[in-house]
Design an enzyme around this catalytic site. Structure first.
Site, PDB file in Angstrom:
ATOM      1  N   HIS A 188      -0.949  -5.228   0.599  1.00 13.22           N
ATOM      2  CA  HIS A 188       0.369  -4.605   0.776  1.00 13.22           C
ATOM      3  C   HIS A 188       0.753  -3.804  -0.475  1.00 13.22           C
ATOM      4  O   HIS A 188       1.203  -2.650  -0.375  1.00 13.22           O
ATOM      5  CB  HIS A 188       1.408  -5.704   1.052  1.00 13.22           C
ATOM      6  CG  HIS A 188       2.828  -5.224   1.050  1.00 13.22           C
ATOM      7  ND1 HIS A 188       3.541  -4.989   2.212  1.00 13.22           N
ATOM      8  CD2 HIS A 188       3.688  -4.948   0.024  1.00 13.22           C
ATOM      9  CE1 HIS A 188       4.764  -4.576   1.895  1.00 13.22           C
ATOM     10  NE2 HIS A 188       4.876  -4.549   0.581  1.00 13.22           N
ATOM     11  N   GLU A 189       0.585  -4.405  -1.654  1.00 11.69           N
ATOM     12  CA  GLU A 189       0.957  -3.724  -2.893  1.00 11.69           C
ATOM     13  C   GLU A 189       0.059  -2.524  -3.169  1.00 11.69           C
ATOM     14  O   GLU A 189       0.524  -1.480  -3.637  1.00 11.69           O
ATOM     15  CB  GLU A 189       0.920  -4.704  -4.071  1.00 11.69           C
ATOM     16  CG  GLU A 189       1.913  -5.852  -3.954  1.00 11.69           C
ATOM     17  CD  GLU A 189       3.348  -5.401  -3.757  1.00 11.69           C
ATOM     18  OE1 GLU A 189       3.689  -4.287  -4.212  1.00 11.69           O
ATOM     19  OE2 GLU A 189       4.118  -6.133  -3.126  1.00 11.69           O
TER      20      GLU A 189
END
Length: 308
Positions: A152-153
Protein backbone atom coordinates in the site's frame (compact mmCIF):
# COMPACT_ATOMS: atom_id res chain seq x y z
CA UNK A 1 -10.67 -4.39 -30.17
CA UNK A 2 -9.69 -2.40 -27.08
CA UNK A 3 -12.35 -2.06 -24.41
CA UNK A 4 -13.53 1.39 -23.39
CA UNK A 5 -12.66 2.66 -19.90
CA UNK A 6 -15.29 2.00 -17.28
CA UNK A 7 -17.25 5.21 -16.51
CA UNK A 8 -16.02 6.74 -13.27
CA UNK A 9 -12.83 4.68 -13.26
CA UNK A 10 -9.44 6.27 -12.53
CA UNK A 11 -6.53 5.70 -14.90
CA UNK A 12 -3.27 5.45 -12.97
CA UNK A 13 -1.33 7.79 -15.27
CA UNK A 14 -4.11 10.38 -15.07
CA UNK A 15 -3.87 10.16 -11.29
CA UNK A 16 -0.10 10.64 -11.33
CA UNK A 17 -0.45 13.70 -13.57
CA UNK A 18 -3.17 15.09 -11.29
CA UNK A 19 -0.95 14.64 -8.24
CA UNK A 20 1.89 16.50 -9.91
CA UNK A 21 -0.45 19.39 -10.73
CA UNK A 22 -1.89 19.40 -7.21
CA UNK A 23 1.59 19.95 -5.74
CA UNK A 24 1.92 23.28 -7.53
CA UNK A 25 -1.70 24.22 -6.79
CA UNK A 26 -1.04 23.75 -3.08
CA UNK A 27 2.13 25.84 -3.19
CA UNK A 28 0.49 28.71 -5.12
CA UNK A 29 -2.54 28.68 -2.79
CA UNK A 30 -0.24 28.71 0.24
CA UNK A 31 1.73 31.74 -1.00
CA UNK A 32 -1.44 33.62 -2.01
CA UNK A 33 -3.29 33.06 1.28
CA UNK A 34 -0.40 33.99 3.55
CA UNK A 35 0.62 36.99 1.42
CA UNK A 36 -2.95 38.22 1.70
CA UNK A 37 -2.84 37.79 5.47
CA UNK A 38 0.42 39.75 5.70
CA UNK A 39 -1.09 42.48 3.50
CA UNK A 40 -3.99 42.89 5.93
CA UNK A 41 -1.60 43.24 8.86
CA UNK A 42 0.64 45.73 7.02
CA UNK A 43 -2.30 47.90 5.97
CA UNK A 44 -3.83 47.79 9.46
CA UNK A 45 -0.57 49.03 11.00
CA UNK A 46 0.14 51.58 8.30
CA UNK A 47 3.51 49.99 7.53
CA UNK A 48 5.30 50.48 4.18
CA UNK A 49 3.60 48.53 1.39
CA UNK A 50 6.99 47.14 0.42
CA UNK A 51 6.72 44.74 3.35
CA UNK A 52 4.03 42.87 1.41
CA UNK A 53 6.42 42.22 -1.48
CA UNK A 54 9.16 41.13 0.90
CA UNK A 55 6.77 38.72 2.60
CA UNK A 56 5.61 37.35 -0.76
CA UNK A 57 9.19 36.68 -1.88
CA UNK A 58 10.03 35.05 1.47
CA UNK A 59 6.98 32.77 1.21
CA UNK A 60 7.89 31.74 -2.34
CA UNK A 61 11.40 30.86 -1.17
CA UNK A 62 9.94 28.91 1.76
CA UNK A 63 7.60 26.98 -0.56
CA UNK A 64 10.47 26.05 -2.89
CA UNK A 65 12.69 24.99 0.03
CA UNK A 66 9.80 22.93 1.38
CA UNK A 67 9.58 21.10 -1.92
CA UNK A 68 13.08 19.73 -1.40
CA UNK A 69 13.22 19.55 2.41
CA UNK A 70 9.67 18.53 3.33
CA UNK A 71 10.40 14.82 3.69
CA UNK A 72 13.32 15.51 6.05
CA UNK A 73 11.05 17.72 8.16
CA UNK A 74 8.34 15.04 8.29
CA UNK A 75 10.84 12.34 9.29
CA UNK A 76 12.26 14.59 11.98
CA UNK A 77 8.78 15.32 13.36
CA UNK A 78 7.91 11.62 13.42
CA UNK A 79 10.99 10.65 15.44
CA UNK A 80 11.68 7.61 13.26
CA UNK A 81 15.16 6.15 12.78
CA UNK A 82 16.58 4.59 9.62
CA UNK A 83 17.20 0.83 9.55
CA UNK A 84 19.14 -1.54 7.31
CA UNK A 85 18.51 -5.12 6.24
CA UNK A 86 20.93 -6.35 8.90
CA UNK A 87 18.87 -4.61 11.59
CA UNK A 88 15.34 -5.36 10.31
CA UNK A 89 15.80 -8.19 7.83
CA UNK A 90 12.16 -9.24 7.38
CA UNK A 91 10.90 -5.69 6.91
CA UNK A 92 13.58 -4.46 4.51
CA UNK A 93 13.62 -7.71 2.49
CA UNK A 94 9.89 -7.46 1.84
CA UNK A 95 10.25 -3.84 0.71
CA UNK A 96 13.01 -4.91 -1.70
CA UNK A 97 10.94 -7.74 -3.15
CA UNK A 98 7.90 -5.52 -3.66
CA UNK A 99 10.02 -2.82 -5.32
CA UNK A 100 11.35 -5.38 -7.79
CA UNK A 101 7.79 -6.44 -8.61
CA UNK A 102 6.61 -2.84 -8.97
CA UNK A 103 9.67 -1.61 -10.89
CA UNK A 104 10.42 1.01 -8.23
CA UNK A 105 13.79 2.17 -6.90
CA UNK A 106 14.47 1.02 -3.35
CA UNK A 107 13.27 3.63 -0.82
CA UNK A 108 15.01 4.28 2.48
CA UNK A 109 13.43 2.31 5.32
CA UNK A 110 12.62 3.68 8.78
CA UNK A 111 11.13 2.44 12.04
CA UNK A 112 9.15 4.55 14.50
CA UNK A 113 9.49 3.12 18.01
CA UNK A 114 5.81 3.19 18.94
CA UNK A 115 3.58 0.29 19.95
CA UNK A 116 0.61 1.48 17.86
CA UNK A 117 0.54 -0.27 14.45
CA UNK A 118 0.68 2.23 11.58
CA UNK A 119 2.81 3.23 8.57
CA UNK A 120 3.35 6.01 6.06
CA UNK A 121 5.51 6.92 3.05
CA UNK A 122 7.05 10.30 2.30
CA UNK A 123 9.33 11.97 -0.26
CA UNK A 124 9.05 14.08 -3.39
CA UNK A 125 9.32 11.28 -5.98
CA UNK A 126 10.19 7.55 -6.23
CA UNK A 127 13.90 8.38 -6.39
CA UNK A 128 13.74 10.24 -3.05
CA UNK A 129 11.21 8.14 -1.13
CA UNK A 130 11.02 6.83 2.43
CA UNK A 131 8.85 4.14 4.01
CA UNK A 132 8.17 4.36 7.76
CA UNK A 133 6.56 1.65 9.90
CA UNK A 134 5.96 1.58 13.63
CA UNK A 135 7.37 -1.08 15.92
CA UNK A 136 3.81 -2.07 16.69
CA UNK A 137 3.15 -2.81 13.02
CA UNK A 138 6.19 -5.11 12.83
CA UNK A 139 5.18 -6.93 16.02
CA UNK A 140 1.40 -7.21 15.64
CA UNK A 141 0.88 -8.15 11.98
CA UNK A 142 1.45 -11.48 10.30
CA UNK A 143 4.17 -11.45 7.61
CA UNK A 144 1.67 -11.46 4.72
CA UNK A 145 -0.28 -8.61 6.36
CA UNK A 146 2.92 -6.61 6.82
CA UNK A 147 3.72 -7.14 3.14
CA UNK A 148 0.26 -5.91 2.17
CA UNK A 149 0.71 -2.70 4.18
CA UNK A 150 4.13 -2.15 2.60
CA UNK A 151 2.57 -2.68 -0.84
CA UNK A 152 0.00 0.00 0.00
CA UNK A 153 2.75 2.47 0.96
CA UNK A 154 4.81 1.68 -2.13
CA UNK A 155 1.70 2.35 -4.21
CA UNK A 156 1.58 5.85 -2.71
CA UNK A 157 5.15 6.27 -3.94
CA UNK A 158 4.40 4.96 -7.43
CA UNK A 159 1.29 7.16 -7.69
CA UNK A 160 3.19 10.30 -6.57
CA UNK A 161 0.78 10.68 -3.65
CA UNK A 162 3.75 11.16 -1.35
CA UNK A 163 4.75 14.44 -3.00
CA UNK A 164 1.34 16.03 -2.45
CA UNK A 165 0.91 14.66 1.08
CA UNK A 166 4.39 15.67 2.23
CA UNK A 167 4.23 19.20 0.80
CA UNK A 168 0.80 19.68 2.38
CA UNK A 169 2.20 18.70 5.79
CA UNK A 170 4.89 21.40 5.81
CA UNK A 171 2.77 24.16 4.30
CA UNK A 172 -0.17 23.48 6.59
CA UNK A 173 2.13 23.53 9.61
CA UNK A 174 3.45 26.99 8.74
CA UNK A 175 -0.07 28.38 8.21
CA UNK A 176 -1.09 27.26 11.70
CA UNK A 177 2.14 28.55 13.29
CA UNK A 178 1.83 31.97 11.67
CA UNK A 179 -1.79 32.23 12.72
CA UNK A 180 -0.84 31.52 16.32
CA UNK A 181 2.07 34.00 16.12
CA UNK A 182 -0.12 36.84 14.86
CA UNK A 183 -2.65 36.22 17.61
CA UNK A 184 -0.05 36.11 20.40
CA UNK A 185 1.85 39.12 19.04
CA UNK A 186 -1.32 41.16 18.88
CA UNK A 187 -2.29 40.52 22.48
CA UNK A 188 1.10 40.45 24.16
CA UNK A 189 3.61 42.01 21.77
CA UNK A 190 4.71 45.46 20.74
CA UNK A 191 2.07 45.78 18.03
CA UNK A 192 -0.75 46.32 20.49
CA UNK A 193 1.29 48.68 22.66
CA UNK A 194 2.39 50.83 19.72
CA UNK A 195 -1.13 50.91 18.33
CA UNK A 196 -2.68 51.94 21.63
CA UNK A 197 -0.13 54.73 22.15
CA UNK A 198 -0.22 56.19 18.64
CA UNK A 199 -3.82 55.75 17.64
CA UNK A 200 -5.80 55.79 20.82
CA UNK A 201 -6.27 52.05 20.62
CA UNK A 202 -8.11 52.14 17.27
CA UNK A 203 -5.31 50.58 15.23
CA UNK A 204 -4.66 47.99 17.91
CA UNK A 205 -8.34 47.09 18.05
CA UNK A 206 -8.43 46.60 14.29
CA UNK A 207 -5.30 44.50 14.42
CA UNK A 208 -6.76 42.38 17.21
CA UNK A 209 -9.87 41.82 15.12
CA UNK A 210 -7.82 40.84 12.07
CA UNK A 211 -5.64 38.53 14.11
CA UNK A 212 -8.66 36.81 15.66
CA UNK A 213 -10.21 36.34 12.22
CA UNK A 214 -6.89 35.00 10.91
CA UNK A 215 -6.56 32.65 13.87
CA UNK A 216 -10.01 31.26 13.11
CA UNK A 217 -9.64 31.07 9.33
CA UNK A 218 -6.04 29.85 9.07
CA UNK A 219 -6.66 26.39 10.61
CA UNK A 220 -9.71 26.00 8.36
CA UNK A 221 -7.61 26.93 5.33
CA UNK A 222 -4.97 24.47 6.52
CA UNK A 223 -7.55 21.71 6.83
CA UNK A 224 -8.88 22.59 3.38
CA UNK A 225 -5.37 22.22 1.94
CA UNK A 226 -5.10 18.77 3.49
CA UNK A 227 -8.59 17.95 2.27
CA UNK A 228 -7.33 18.78 -1.23
CA UNK A 229 -5.24 15.63 -0.81
CA UNK A 230 -8.29 13.63 -1.86
CA UNK A 231 -9.59 10.59 -0.01
CA UNK A 232 -9.53 8.84 -3.38
CA UNK A 233 -5.78 8.36 -3.00
CA UNK A 234 -6.34 5.83 -0.19
CA UNK A 235 -8.79 3.80 -2.24
CA UNK A 236 -6.34 3.87 -5.13
CA UNK A 237 -3.39 2.83 -2.95
CA UNK A 238 -5.49 0.01 -1.41
CA UNK A 239 -6.35 -1.34 -4.85
CA UNK A 240 -2.82 -0.89 -6.24
CA UNK A 241 -1.29 -2.41 -3.09
CA UNK A 242 -3.60 -5.41 -3.20
CA UNK A 243 -2.63 -6.03 -6.82
CA UNK A 244 1.06 -5.64 -6.02
CA UNK A 245 1.05 -8.15 -3.16
CA UNK A 246 -1.60 -10.34 -4.85
CA UNK A 247 -3.52 -10.63 -1.58
CA UNK A 248 -6.38 -8.13 -0.97
CA UNK A 249 -7.62 -10.18 2.01
CA UNK A 250 -4.24 -9.68 3.76
CA UNK A 251 -4.55 -5.89 3.42
CA UNK A 252 -8.15 -6.04 4.66
CA UNK A 253 -7.08 -8.02 7.73
CA UNK A 254 -4.20 -5.62 8.35
CA UNK A 255 -6.54 -2.62 8.26
CA UNK A 256 -8.90 -4.37 10.68
CA UNK A 257 -6.08 -5.01 13.15
CA UNK A 258 -4.72 -1.45 12.85
CA UNK A 259 -8.19 0.07 13.36
CA UNK A 260 -8.98 -2.20 16.33
CA UNK A 261 -5.70 -1.61 18.16
CA UNK A 262 -6.29 0.52 21.30
CA UNK A 263 -2.75 1.98 21.52
CA UNK A 264 -2.51 5.72 20.67
CA UNK A 265 0.22 6.82 18.25
CA UNK A 266 2.14 9.33 20.38
CA UNK A 267 4.20 10.83 17.54
CA UNK A 268 1.23 11.76 15.35
CA UNK A 269 -0.29 15.24 15.18
CA UNK A 270 -2.80 17.10 13.03
CA UNK A 271 -0.12 18.17 10.56
CA UNK A 272 1.06 14.60 9.82
CA UNK A 273 -2.05 12.48 10.49
CA UNK A 274 -3.07 12.40 6.82
CA UNK A 275 0.19 10.64 5.90
CA UNK A 276 -0.59 7.42 7.77
CA UNK A 277 -2.37 4.39 6.34
CA UNK A 278 -5.00 4.82 9.06
CA UNK A 279 -5.92 8.06 10.84
CA UNK A 280 -3.93 8.00 14.13
CA UNK A 281 -6.07 10.77 15.69
CA UNK A 282 -9.11 8.55 16.04
CA UNK A 283 -9.79 9.81 19.57
CA UNK A 284 -10.32 13.39 18.34
CA UNK A 285 -13.88 13.06 17.06
CA UNK A 286 -15.76 16.22 16.13
CA UNK A 287 -17.90 17.58 13.33
CA UNK A 288 -15.03 19.54 11.75
CA UNK A 289 -12.54 16.67 12.08
CA UNK A 290 -14.95 14.36 10.29
CA UNK A 291 -15.83 17.00 7.69
CA UNK A 292 -12.18 17.53 6.71
CA UNK A 293 -11.02 13.95 7.31
CA UNK A 294 -8.58 12.91 4.59
CA UNK A 295 -9.11 9.18 5.27
CA UNK A 296 -12.17 7.39 3.91
CA UNK A 297 -14.16 5.16 6.31
CA UNK A 298 -12.11 2.09 7.21
CA UNK A 299 -15.19 -0.15 6.87
CA UNK A 300 -15.64 0.95 3.26
CA UNK A 301 -11.98 0.34 2.46
CA UNK A 302 -12.19 -3.17 3.90
CA UNK A 303 -15.43 -3.89 2.04
CA UNK A 304 -13.93 -2.83 -1.29
CA UNK A 305 -10.81 -4.93 -0.72
CA UNK A 306 -12.88 -8.02 0.04
CA UNK A 307 -14.93 -7.43 -3.10
CA UNK A 308 -11.84 -7.60 -5.31
Amino acid sequence: MASAPVPGSILIYDRIAANRRMTWVLMVAFVAVLTGLVALIVLALGLPVGFIGIAGIALIIYALVSYFAASSIVLSISGAHEVTKEQEWEYVRRVENLCIGAGLPMPRTWVLEDSAPNAFATGRDPQHAHVVVTRGLLQKLEPIELEAVLAHELSHIANYDIRVMTIATVLVGLVVLLSDFFLRWTYWGAGARRGSRGRGGGGAALLVLLAVVAAILAPLVAQALKFAVSRQREYLADASGALLCRHPEALARALEKIAADPEPLEAANKATAHLYIYNPLREHQSFLNNLFNTHPPIEERIRLLRSM
